[in-house]
Scaffold this motif. Structure first.
Motif, mmCIF file in Angstrom:
data_model
loop_
_atom_site.group_PDB
_atom_site.id
_atom_site.type_symbol
_atom_site.label_atom_id
_atom_site.label_comp_id
_atom_site.label_asym_id
_atom_site.label_seq_id
_atom_site.Cartn_x
_atom_site.Cartn_y
_atom_site.Cartn_z
ATOM 1 N N GLN A 1 0.821 -1.208 0.000
ATOM 2 C CA GLN A 1 0.000 0.000 0.000
ATOM 3 C C GLN A 1 0.864 1.270 0.000
ATOM 4 O OE1 GLN A 1 -2.325 0.947 3.554
ATOM 5 N NE2 GLN A 1 -4.134 0.399 2.360
ATOM 6 N N LEU A 2 0.419 2.253 -0.769
ATOM 7 C CA LEU A 2 1.082 3.566 -0.720
ATOM 8 C C LEU A 2 0.119 4.582 -0.095
ATOM 9 C CD1 LEU A 2 2.765 3.896 -4.247
ATOM 10 C CD2 LEU A 2 3.710 2.887 -2.157
ATOM 11 N N VAL A 3 0.715 5.657 0.425
ATOM 12 C CA VAL A 3 -0.100 6.735 0.995
ATOM 13 C C VAL A 3 0.218 8.023 0.257
ATOM 14 C CG1 VAL A 3 -0.792 7.947 3.098
ATOM 15 C CG2 VAL A 3 0.215 5.688 3.259
ATOM 16 N N GLY A 4 -0.820 8.749 -0.060
ATOM 17 C CA GLY A 4 -0.619 10.034 -0.730
ATOM 18 C C GLY A 4 -1.642 11.038 -0.252
ATOM 19 N N ARG A 5 -1.700 12.150 -0.948
ATOM 20 C CA ARG A 5 -2.633 13.222 -0.570
ATOM 21 C C ARG A 5 -3.511 13.589 -1.760
ATOM 22 N NH1 ARG A 5 -2.777 14.728 4.916
ATOM 23 N NH2 ARG A 5 -0.738 14.236 5.739
ATOM 24 N N SER A 6 -4.774 13.840 -1.456
ATOM 25 C CA SER A 6 -5.694 14.355 -2.477
ATOM 26 C C SER A 6 -5.442 15.860 -2.606
ATOM 27 C CB SER A 6 -7.133 14.117 -2.019
ATOM 28 O OG SER A 6 -7.449 15.059 -1.010
ATOM 29 N N PRO A 7 -6.055 16.508 -3.596
ATOM 30 C CA PRO A 7 -5.900 17.979 -3.666
ATOM 31 C C PRO A 7 -6.390 18.659 -2.395
ATOM 32 C CG PRO A 7 -6.857 17.122 -5.687
ATOM 33 C CD PRO A 7 -6.810 15.967 -4.720
ATOM 34 N N TYR A 8 -7.343 18.005 -1.677
ATOM 35 C CA TYR A 8 -7.934 18.608 -0.475
ATOM 36 C C TYR A 8 -7.183 18.214 0.790
ATOM 37 C CZ TYR A 8 -11.418 18.756 -4.134
ATOM 38 O OH TYR A 8 -12.038 18.936 -5.345
ATOM 39 N N LEU A 9 -5.969 17.732 0.629
ATOM 40 C CA LEU A 9 -5.061 17.364 1.720
ATOM 41 C C LEU A 9 -5.514 16.139 2.521
ATOM 42 C CD1 LEU A 9 -2.319 18.646 2.471
ATOM 43 C CD2 LEU A 9 -3.410 19.714 4.420
ATOM 44 N N GLN A 10 -6.465 15.380 2.000
ATOM 45 C CA GLN A 10 -6.848 14.144 2.703
ATOM 46 C C GLN A 10 -5.773 13.090 2.454
ATOM 47 O OE1 GLN A 10 -9.858 14.794 -0.004
ATOM 48 N NE2 GLN A 10 -11.528 14.168 1.368
ATOM 49 N N SER A 11 -5.509 12.264 3.483
ATOM 50 C CA SER A 11 -4.631 11.107 3.292
ATOM 51 C C SER A 11 -5.403 10.071 2.493
ATOM 52 C CB SER A 11 -4.319 10.460 4.641
ATOM 53 O OG SER A 11 -3.227 11.071 5.191
ATOM 54 N N VAL A 12 -4.762 9.522 1.468
ATOM 55 C CA VAL A 12 -5.422 8.501 0.641
ATOM 56 C C VAL A 12 -4.523 7.267 0.564
ATOM 57 C CG1 VAL A 12 -6.483 7.979 -1.590
ATOM 58 C CG2 VAL A 12 -6.472 10.340 -0.749
ATOM 59 N N HIS A 13 -5.105 6.099 0.860
ATOM 60 C CA HIS A 13 -4.362 4.832 0.812
ATOM 61 C C HIS A 13 -4.816 4.063 -0.425
ATOM 62 C CE1 HIS A 13 -3.152 5.173 5.131
ATOM 63 N NE2 HIS A 13 -4.181 5.992 5.086
ATOM 64 N N ALA A 14 -3.839 3.486 -1.123
ATOM 65 C CA ALA A 14 -4.187 2.642 -2.276
ATOM 66 C C ALA A 14 -3.047 1.673 -2.539
ATOM 67 C CB ALA A 14 -4.431 3.513 -3.515
ATOM 68 N N VAL A 15 -3.397 0.520 -3.110
ATOM 69 C CA VAL A 15 -2.365 -0.460 -3.469
ATOM 70 C C VAL A 15 -1.698 0.025 -4.757
ATOM 71 C CG1 VAL A 15 -1.983 -2.837 -4.251
ATOM 72 C CG2 VAL A 15 -3.559 -2.370 -2.356
ATOM 73 N N ALA A 16 -0.360 0.143 -4.702
ATOM 74 C CA ALA A 16 0.391 0.565 -5.898
ATOM 75 C C ALA A 16 1.857 0.208 -5.703
ATOM 76 C CB ALA A 16 0.239 2.068 -6.123
ATOM 77 N N ASP A 17 2.542 0.095 -6.803
ATOM 78 C CA ASP A 17 3.964 -0.241 -6.759
ATOM 79 C C ASP A 17 4.759 0.931 -6.150
ATOM 80 O OD1 ASP A 17 6.757 -0.553 -7.802
ATOM 81 O OD2 ASP A 17 5.812 -2.379 -8.600
#
Ligand code: SF4
Length: 462
Positions: free
Chosen positions: A416-432
């Motif tokens: 799983q990777l963690v990133g940010r949406s434009p609205y600064l929300q933490s977003v988790h998704a499976v990705a390389d």
């Protein structure tokens, strides 16, 4: 002689180690990174723990309650480590930096003899010189809480370390607003804006290191008024435009703003600069005009509503965050209801709310009408319940949407990777992990109060 005929310089048995503990805001995080840069040429490598460090720096924050007492308690623990190291024949230098150092420097020197060095936020560019002076002082301690005339930023070295996908960039420091509850004007001094060219150069270097998103920092960042190449003055809106021209810089944010300094140029930047993310932290503090006046905030609740309206008409999807203080001296039930009404009307995607607590030396600390603790607690609970509901609703409204997510790091779960949406929300998704640093479309499938989760769209995953 080596085979190449080169004799390497003598290396110390062990590299020197510096441990920096950072409290408080992002600006302190930025300052601590610059201190690390300043110390690298002196042979200091960053350390993860204070135990065996040669230099321990507490970079302090004065915003929270009992800030000074927390620093003294931490100093007690560090002093024990210092004594332990001395028993083994080693030496540990202890320094206190940041806003508590600025406000309570003399008291720290008096109460904590283990401290070798105290310096304020405007003196840290002199750190190498201060360390040398502390060594020569024979343990009597060095205090530097002056506001030097030279611009600190001119003396900071360029960072050689790769900072990651996102980075902070201080563009402005200090504050002239003197809100009656706040110590910043006393600890960070008067407003100062870095020149445009210096900021662009630092941003360019960050992008060169692979940074995709920069957050511009300032105590009152939208009061920015830096000099351009011809000496002309630029506001924050103009600075944002220039930064948006840098190839490779995909996202820009800024914090913290004062509502009175939201000018037309800044509103226009929210309308027309696509790199400027649709998320704004705009502290309101209270929804009551009486309390706002007592806080010396210089706007009314109606002014705040109007400013938000202007911003939202420029950028309809703008997500707002704010700060709230409940139980400010003199706040009545009716005043507090004003805050709840304002929150209900505006709708916040995120917020930070606190009970008022006195900061020594500020006008509000000695004001009449201090609100009893149980009343403050009750009001805070009511406000937080409302803000929590709004935050959850904002996140749930993202379900089913495809959001562009800038992936920053690996998550806690494998794959799983963690990133940010434009609205600064933490977003988790499976990705390389090789996708870290990319902005990828994610279909949002789960939402909680604090984060989102989803999966890459088919095209992005392919
Ligand atoms: S504008 Fe912000 S930093 Fe300045 S005095 Fe008010 S609360 Fe403190």
């Amino acid at each position: 002689m080596t085979a190449m005929g080169f004799i390497p310089p003598a290396m110390p048995d062990r590299a020197k180690r510096v441990f920096i503990r950072t409290y408080g805001c992002q600006m302190n995080v930025y300052d601590s990174e610059r201190m690390t840069d300043l110390l690298a040429p002196l042979g200091f490598l960053p350390s993860e723990a204070p135990d065996d460090a040669d230099l321990v720096i507490l970079n302090t924050c004065h915003i929270r309650e009992k800030a000074a007492e927390k620093v003294f308690s931490e100093l007690g623990k560090i002093a024990r480590l210092k004594r332990k190291k001395a028993r083994r024949g080693g030496h540990m230098m202890i320094a206190v930096a940041g806003c508590v150092a600025q406000a309570e420097g003399e008291e720290i020197m008096r109460r904590a003899p283990c401290v070798d060095l105290v310096f304020g936020p405007q003196s840290y560019h002199r750190l190498p010189e201060l360390i040398a002076r502390a060594r020569r002082s024979g343990g009597s301690g060095i205090l530097d809480t002056s506001f030097p005339a030279e611009a600190k930023f001119d003396y900071l070295p360029q960072s050689e370390a790769a900072p990651g996908v996102t980075a902070f960039l201080t563009v402005q420091e200090g504050c002239d607003k003197f809100c009656s509850f706040c110590v910043v004007p006393y600890t960070r001094g008067a407003e100062y804006s870095r020149p445009v060219g210096q900021i662009l150069a630092e941003a360019r270097r960050l992008v060169g290191f692979g940074v995709r998103e920069v957050t511009l920092l300032g105590q009152n960042v939208n009061a920015y008024h830096g000099a351009g190449p011809g000496g002309e003055e630029h506001g924050l809106g103009s600075l944002l435009r220039r930064l948006a021209e840098l190839p490779g810089l995909a996202r820009i944010r800024y914090t913290t703003s004062h509502p009175c300094d939201v000018d037309d140029e800044l509103v226009e930047a929210h309308r027309s600069v696509p790199q400027l993310m649709p998320y704004l932290h705009l502290p309101v503090q209270s929804g009551s005009d009486r309390v706002l006046a007592a806080m010396n905030r210089r706007y009314t609740a109606a002014d705040y509503r109007r400013i938000v309206e202007r911003l939202r008409s420029a950028r309809p999807d703008l997500a707002l965050s704010s700060d709230f203080i409940v139980g400010f001296p003199g706040e009545s039930d009716q005043d507090f209801q004003g805050t709840l009404d304002l929150v209900g009307e505006i709708g916040f995607a995120q917020a930070f709310s606190f009970k008022y607590s006195a900061r020594p030396g500020t006008p509000a600390a000695s004001a009449a009408g201090q609100v009893p603790e149980p009343v403050k607690s009750e009001r805070l609970a009511a406000l937080q319940q409302l803000l929590e509901r709004q935050q959850r609703a904002f996140n749930e409204a993202c379900l089913g949407r495809v959001l562009p997510v800038l992936f920053e790091k690996s998550g806690r779960h494998a794959g799983q990777l963690v990133g940010r949406s434009p609205y600064l929300q933490s977003v988790h998704a499976v990705a390389d992990p090789c996708r870290i640093g990319e902005i990828l479309p994610v279909i949002i499938t789960r939402a909680s109060s604090n984060s989102l989760a989803g999966s890459l769209t088919e095209e992005a995953a392919a």
